[in-house]
Design a protein around this motif. Structure first.
Motif, mmCIF file in Angstrom:
data_model
loop_
_atom_site.group_PDB
_atom_site.id
_atom_site.type_symbol
_atom_site.label_atom_id
_atom_site.label_comp_id
_atom_site.label_asym_id
_atom_site.label_seq_id
_atom_site.Cartn_x
_atom_site.Cartn_y
_atom_site.Cartn_z
ATOM 1 N N CYS A 372 20.807 6.928 5.331
ATOM 2 C CA CYS A 372 21.891 5.601 5.234
ATOM 3 C C CYS A 372 20.926 4.622 4.635
ATOM 4 O O CYS A 372 19.869 4.126 5.442
ATOM 5 C CB CYS A 372 22.533 5.400 6.382
ATOM 6 N N CYS A 389 26.094 4.053 8.576
ATOM 7 C CA CYS A 389 27.014 2.983 8.258
ATOM 8 C C CYS A 389 28.433 3.463 7.808
ATOM 9 O O CYS A 389 29.433 2.781 7.786
ATOM 10 C CB CYS A 389 26.308 1.936 7.431
ATOM 11 N N CYS A 392 27.652 3.213 2.416
ATOM 12 C CA CYS A 392 26.742 3.245 1.476
ATOM 13 C C CYS A 392 26.910 4.420 0.667
ATOM 14 O O CYS A 392 27.600 5.367 1.249
ATOM 15 C CB CYS A 392 25.263 2.894 2.093
ATOM 16 N N CYS A 395 25.599 7.772 2.717
ATOM 17 C CA CYS A 395 26.528 7.958 3.495
ATOM 18 C C CYS A 395 27.859 8.690 3.112
ATOM 19 O O CYS A 395 28.446 9.689 3.522
ATOM 20 C CB CYS A 395 27.241 6.758 4.491
HETATM 21 ZN ZN ZN Z 1 25.085 4.271 5.226
#
Ligand code: ZN
Ligand code: ADP
Length: 714
Positions: A372, A389, A392, A395
């Motif tokens: 991440c 998160c 992004c 992710c």
């Molecule tokens: Zn992330």
């Protein structure tokens, strides 16, 4: 106005403070010095603006940039706050007017540049005023350790000496530990309490893409975000011009901006951008420092910045209003080399070069991260994050790893057999068995590894070699034309003692495809209506801004428009509940926005506004509004059969449904006649009845007839 909460609501239209704001305000109201560290867009200004409004007296704001000063004062005035600035752009009469209001106590906030502060006896004059608080904005400028040292700032220590009882608040968005300490020393407030908020900006999405097809990607990116303002940061002036031209050709309102343009032209471009007349600015980092535009919706880095601080500050120019915004960084190995060369060739002393190289290395780690990105980023600012998160690229699209030991062995073996004298391009040519002149010249086509890597494309090899470098399974000699060298890990790989796991390469097109698969999330009716209204409010905001000659975001931020489009206020009370609508703005703009909303509501069925209610009830509302089945089915994007079944259900429940609007008496009689012949009941499958009438009536009519009949029997 008695409490800070009331001030926040009355002037700024906000319901609650963000984390730390309330504490900071209490602290300085009690007469203490403070240092405020918050990311760009974190809400630093409120920390001194609210105390300024609670104090009986003047708050002095030291700010390094004229443009910023101007914007902040404009925003304050729009909120009905008595604020002014003094700098070199003003004429004598304007200045004396401001001086008068400062002396007679009507002025609440006075912005001034350090240059002005130390000329013409200003300081002495200021000392004679009733100053209650001094805010030093962009306070990292006082420190030589910061990234933006300004000599004029160095004299600010006299403030505390001359006005020892006035609390000082130092504000900044970027300062490491050393700089932080230095700021406090320089300002003569060594014991000030330091407030550090989280540097996380969850509304900013993070993404890194391989630096190929950059222009094509940018055009697509912008096209996907119609009317959304954004900045493309480039390394060179030439780049800014090329990208702007490319975008213009694609029909996008874009302009380049760099230090080579005359000052007045730069000012015009900046102004047009603030006013939403230019959608995209392609700029060197010269752009943005003095920009407070809160509705920048995205930032792209055409090439990699030299350190994480700069990167974070630059992407931080997006989404200051807290609304969702996107960022994209292009990264290629070559960009890294360019940056390295820039540092190597700079005039810096060796130890500084070393620091710069180390910082660049952290930037590279971020760009190459396979966990991440927000975690990588925040860990850089010493913030520990335990959760991914989900906002992004890593992710959203986790990398797929595979055992690449054989691939690595092939590459390393080519390097061994050429005596560690070749760089990337040649390694790939050998592996792919290219018969070019250089290969023949060096008789590389005779080595055993020649052509053993034909199965991989050029770009795949480039990617894997890069990953191998990052993993440390080979080295690169920057001082020998970037040729590859073997190290102990390389030998372990060659001997089969060490496995190599790489991330599966995905080409640009493949990734585009994946992105497309992920993106489309069907908007529901409610969202569509909200977007339509937002667009109308945005247009109205632009009209008002142009009439008043101010930037649109000064009228209302995107966050406020979005909240307004959501809440659809049509009364004063409702309007004042919208975040960002304070008393002054309500008085100036409230009526026009409410009219726009009312007009908009007339164009859509009332019921869809309150969508989200039970689906049958929604149909009922539309029915009550007098819509025909076809209309209801269109508004709801449901087929007519479903709408009929809703109506049948409502009728069964005893709602006042005039069923004879949907079925004639004759139709009813005919259907029921057939039903009696074959003995069909409502709970039976409808097919036999349907077939008994040779498909003359549709299923929904049959169902409705049976429902009516049943109801009438009770
Ligand atoms: Zn992330
Ligand atoms: P900074 O100076 O830290 O970059 P600003 O003070 O410009 O940030 O604030 C960024 C945005 O957040 C502004 O649009 C501001 O009005 C908004 N904002 C600040 N505090 C609050 C709050 N408590 N509630 C809602 N919005 C806020």
């Amino acid at each position: 106005m008695s409490t800070k909460e009331q001030v926040l609501k009355h002037y700024f239209g906000y319901d609650r403070f963000r984390p730390l704001q309330a504490e900071i305000i209490e602290w300085v109201l009690a007469g203490n010095d403070a240092m405020v560290l918050m990311p760009t867009g974190g809400g630093k200004s409120i920390c001194f603006q609210v105390p300024a409004l609670l104090h009986q007296g003047l708050t002095l704001v030291i700010s390094p940039l004229i443009a910023l000063m101007h914007d902040q004062v404009q925003a304050l005035q729009a909120n009905g706050i008595a604020a002014a600035y003094i700098n070199s752009t003003l004429g004598a009469s304007e200045i004396s007017e401001i001086e008068r209001s400062a002396r007679n106590g009507t002025l609440k906030l006075l912005y001034i540049s350090p240059e002005k502060l130390f000329t013409g006896g200003y300081l002495t004059w200021l000392c004679s005023l009733n100053i209650k608080l001094i805010a030093v904005d962009e306070s990292h400028c006082v420190s030589v350790w910061g990234h933006d040292f300004r000599p004029e700032y160095a004299q600010l220590s006299v403030l505390k000496k001359q006005m020892p009882h006035v609390p000082i608040m130092a504000l900044t968005a970027t300062a490491d530990r050393v700089t932080r300490k230095d700021i406090l020393t320089q300002l003569g407030i060594p014991d000030a309490k330091v407030f550090i908020s989280s540097f996380d900006r969850p509304n900013l999405s993070l993404a890194v893409e391989a630096g190929r097809n950059r222009l094509k990607t940018i055009i697509k990116f912008v096209a996907e975000r119609p009317r959304k303002a954004g900045i493309v940061y480039c390394l060179s002036r030439k780049n800014t011009e090329q990208v702007a031209e490319g975008l213009q050709k694609a029909g996008i309102k874009a302009q380049f901006y760099h230090a080579g343009l005359p000052a007045n032209e730069r000012a015009t471009i900046q102004d047009k951008f603030l006013r939403d007349d230019i959608q995209v600015i392609c700029a060197t980092i010269a752009f943005g420092m003095g920009i407070d535009k809160s509705n920048v919706r995205w930032v792209i880095h055409y090439s990699m910045p030299s350190n994480v601080e700069s990167y974070y500050q630059e992407i931080g120019r997006a989404g200051r209003d807290g609304e969702k915004s996107d960022t994209l960084l292009f990264y290629s190995y070559n960009d890294l080399l360019v940056r390295k060369d820039m540092i190597a060739q700079s005039e810096l002393p060796p130890e500084m070069k070393e620091i710069q190289m180390a910082k660049l290395d952290r930037m590279k780690q971020f760009a190459e991260a396979e966990i991440c990105r927000r975690r990588v980023l925040l860990s850089y600012f010493n913030e520990e994050v335990t959760e991914d998160c989900h906002n992004c690229d890593v992710c959203r699209n986790p990398p797929v790893r595979f055992d690449a030991s054989i691939i690595a062995q092939k590459a390393l073996s080519a390097i061994v057999r050429t005596n560690e004298k070749i760089a990337m391009t040649m390694v790939i040519d050998i592996l792919r068995g290219s018969n070019n002149r250089k290969i023949i010249e060096h008789r590389y086509h005779e080595i055993k590894t020649f052509g053993v890597g034909k199965e991989l494309r050029n770009e795949e090899w480039a990617d894997y070699l890069q990953q191998m470098l990052n993993l440390g399974v080979m080295d690169i000699a920057y001082d020998e034309q970037h040729v590859y060298k073997l190290n102990t890990s390389s030998w372990a790989v060659l001997r089969g003692e060490r496995k190599v796991s790489l991330v599966r390469f995905r080409s640009f097109d493949e990734r585009q495809l994946e992105r497309e698969v992920q993106v489309p999330k069907e908007k529901n009716k409610r969202e569509i209506i909200k977007d339509e209204l937002f667009e109308r409010l945005r247009q109205l905001r632009k009209d008002i801004a142009d009439e008043r000659d101010i930037p649109p975001f000064v009228v209302f931020s995107d966050a406020t428009l979005s909240d307004m489009a959501q809440k659809k206020p049509i009364s004063e009370r409702e309007m004042l509940e919208v975040s960002g609508v304070g008393e002054a703005k309500y008085r100036q703009f409230g009526e026009r926005f409410m009219k726009e909303i009312r007009d908009f509501l007339k164009t859509i069925p009332k019921s869809s506004v309150s969508a989200g209610i039970d689906t049958v009830q929604y149909t009922y509302q539309l029915y009550q509004e007098g819509h025909a089945i076809e209309e209801i089915s269109m508004i709801r994007s449901l087929n007519q059969t479903t709408i009929y079944s809703h109506l049948a259900k409502l009728y069964e429940e005893g709602k006042a449904i005039d069923v004879w609007r949907f079925i004639s008496r004759n139709e009813y009689r005919e259907i029921m006649g057939a039903a009696h012949v074959i003995g069909a009941k409502k709970t039976d499958p409808l097919k036999p009845l349907y077939e008994a009438m040779d498909g003359k009536y549709e299923y929904h009519k049959i169902r409705l007839a049976l429902t009516i009949w049943e109801k009438e029997q009770r």
